[in-house]
Design an enzyme around this catalytic site. Structure first.
Site, PDB file in Angstrom:
ATOM      1  N   ILE A 171       0.831  -1.212   0.000  1.00 40.42           N
ATOM      2  CA  ILE A 171       0.000   0.000   0.000  1.00 40.42           C
ATOM      3  C   ILE A 171       0.868   1.265   0.000  1.00 40.42           C
ATOM      4  O   ILE A 171       0.433   2.327  -0.426  1.00 40.42           O
ATOM      5  CB  ILE A 171      -1.008  -0.044   1.164  1.00 40.42           C
ATOM      6  CG1 ILE A 171      -2.095   1.003   0.978  1.00 40.42           C
ATOM      7  CG2 ILE A 171      -0.320   0.099   2.516  1.00 40.42           C
ATOM      8  CD1 ILE A 171      -3.385   0.685   1.676  1.00 40.42           C
TER       9      ILE A 171
ATOM     10  N   TYR B 104      -7.225 -10.719  15.333  1.00 44.40           N
ATOM     11  CA  TYR B 104      -6.297 -11.299  14.357  1.00 44.40           C
ATOM     12  C   TYR B 104      -6.500 -12.822  14.259  1.00 44.40           C
ATOM     13  O   TYR B 104      -6.645 -13.378  13.168  1.00 44.40           O
ATOM     14  CB  TYR B 104      -4.863 -10.969  14.786  1.00 44.40           C
ATOM     15  CG  TYR B 104      -3.769 -11.605  13.978  1.00 44.40           C
ATOM     16  CD1 TYR B 104      -3.551 -11.252  12.655  1.00 44.40           C
ATOM     17  CD2 TYR B 104      -2.923 -12.558  14.557  1.00 44.40           C
ATOM     18  CE1 TYR B 104      -2.520 -11.828  11.929  1.00 44.40           C
ATOM     19  CE2 TYR B 104      -1.888 -13.132  13.835  1.00 44.40           C
ATOM     20  CZ  TYR B 104      -1.693 -12.767  12.528  1.00 44.40           C
ATOM     21  OH  TYR B 104      -0.671 -13.336  11.801  1.00 44.40           O
TER      22      TYR B 104
HETATM   23  N1  SER Z   1       3.815 -13.190  14.944  1.00 41.44           N
HETATM   24  C1  SER Z   1       2.394 -12.999  14.886  1.00 41.44           C
HETATM   25  C2  SER Z   1       1.936 -12.073  15.946  1.00 41.44           C
HETATM   26  O1  SER Z   1       2.578 -12.025  16.969  1.00 41.44           O
HETATM   27  C3  SER Z   1       1.696 -14.316  15.033  1.00 41.44           C
HETATM   28  O2  SER Z   1       1.265 -14.732  13.797  1.00 41.44           O
HETATM   29  O3  SER Z   1       0.930 -11.453  15.792  1.00 41.44           O
END
Ligand code: SER
Length: 316
Positions: free
Chosen positions: A35, A141
């Site tokens: 981006i 996430y």
């Molecule tokens: N390394 C990543 C995080 O800490 C884990 O997928 O969000």
């Protein structure tokens, strides 16, 4: 010869994966995109500005460069995602569905999309976490990665999309800083120690997490994408593992080479995220199905990180 597009090419993994793909397939066969333009400007290599949330922009770049393989790495990671959950959900899901829909229209496009140990949660078995088990992520996430895994399998089964994925552990590399993850301490510590400063760790000293050196992550990614189609038996995402260590263990290994290194511990909100993740991962499916093996243990990782970062930090 393959023609690849890397989305999120300026990120921690994107930078090193783009370099790995270019040394394998040739500079002009790997189109980097992000981006924002790369720090230091665009060098003599193909680069496109791309907002992966924009389907039409994605489609036009893919058509223009006759792309047959997409590595879609753009995402908001675990710690940063908690600061703006709606944005993390929207970016992580919309961009993945854009890429999947493009491959649904054109089945000759192959996709790599990374998942993460963040798909696991507080009631997941902690040690040697199996490929299939309870998954109850409690970060936006992790929820987006788990939903994404289901979408990948759905598009594969319903529309024949050849999408492949691994659940990365914490990734440690020297080229680019990580962008807002819970495992970032294992990169940050090297910079502070080499700057001669005390490192204040945001995780507790005994917080064990699965980790991997970047070269292994790049190798796994290229390896799964080059594997014969029938060998890919998991179409959600493969468990992938190398090493597990605590901040105290990493510090002790660094101290062997830099005896004056100092650390303090001041766990913050990221500790709760780390507490919900596995200690170690069973990746026997990846090893059996497509021959995955790691090469970096903690000792080798520390040696390489210190030797690569020393000149970089000296010139900062
Ligand atoms: N390394 C990543 C995080 O800490 C884990 O997928 O969000």
């Amino acid at each position: 010869m393959t023609k690849c597009l890397v989305i999120g090419a300026c990120g921690q993994l994107g930078t090193e994966l783009t370099a790995g793909l270019r040394s394998k397939y040739g500079i002009n066969n790997v189109i980097a995109s992000d981006i924002h333009p790369p720090e230091g400007g665009v060098k003599d290599a193909p680069f496109e500005i791309l907002d992966a949330m924009n389907f039409d922009a994605l489609k036009s770049i893919v058509e223009m460069h006759q792309i047959d393989t997409i590595y879609h790495l753009a995402a908001i990671l675990s710690a940063k995602g908690e600061q703006n959950p709606p944005l993390a959900w929207s970016l992580n899901m919309t961009s993945l569905l854009n890429v999947l829909n493009l491959a649904k229209e054109n089945n000759s496009i192959k996709i790599f999309w990374p998942s993460s140990i963040a798909v696991f949660g507080p009631t997941t078995p902690k040690d040697n976490t199996p490929q299939d088990c309870i998954m109850d992520p409690n970060t936006v996430y992790g929820i987006s990665k788990l939903a994404g895994e289901r979408w990948c399998q759905y598009y594969h089964e319903k529309y024949g999309v050849d999408v492949r994925s691994v659940r990365y552990p914490g990734l440690i590399g020297s080229k680019t800083l990580p962008g807002g993850g819970t495992t970032d301490y294992a990169v940050d510590i090297f910079y502070k120690v080499l700057q001669g400063e005390q490192y204040e760790c945001f995780l507790a000293e005994d917080c064990i997490l699965p980790m991997m050196y970047m070269d292994d992550a790049v190798e796994a990614t290229i390896h799964i994408m080059e594997a014969d189609k029938p060998s890919i038996k998991v179409r959600t995402s493969y468990n992938l593992s190398a090493i597990s260590f605590t901040p105290a263990e990493l510090y002790q290994e660094i101290k062997k080479q830099i005896p004056e290194a100092k650390i303090t511990y001041n766990p913050d909100y990221r500790q709760n995220i780390a507490n919900s993740w596995p200690n170690s991962i069973d990746d026997s499916n990846a090893r059996k199905d497509w021959g995955w093996k790691h090469t970096f243990d903690m000792k080798k990782l520390v040696e390489v990180m210190l030797s690569e970062l020393e000149p970089k930090v000296a010139s900062m």
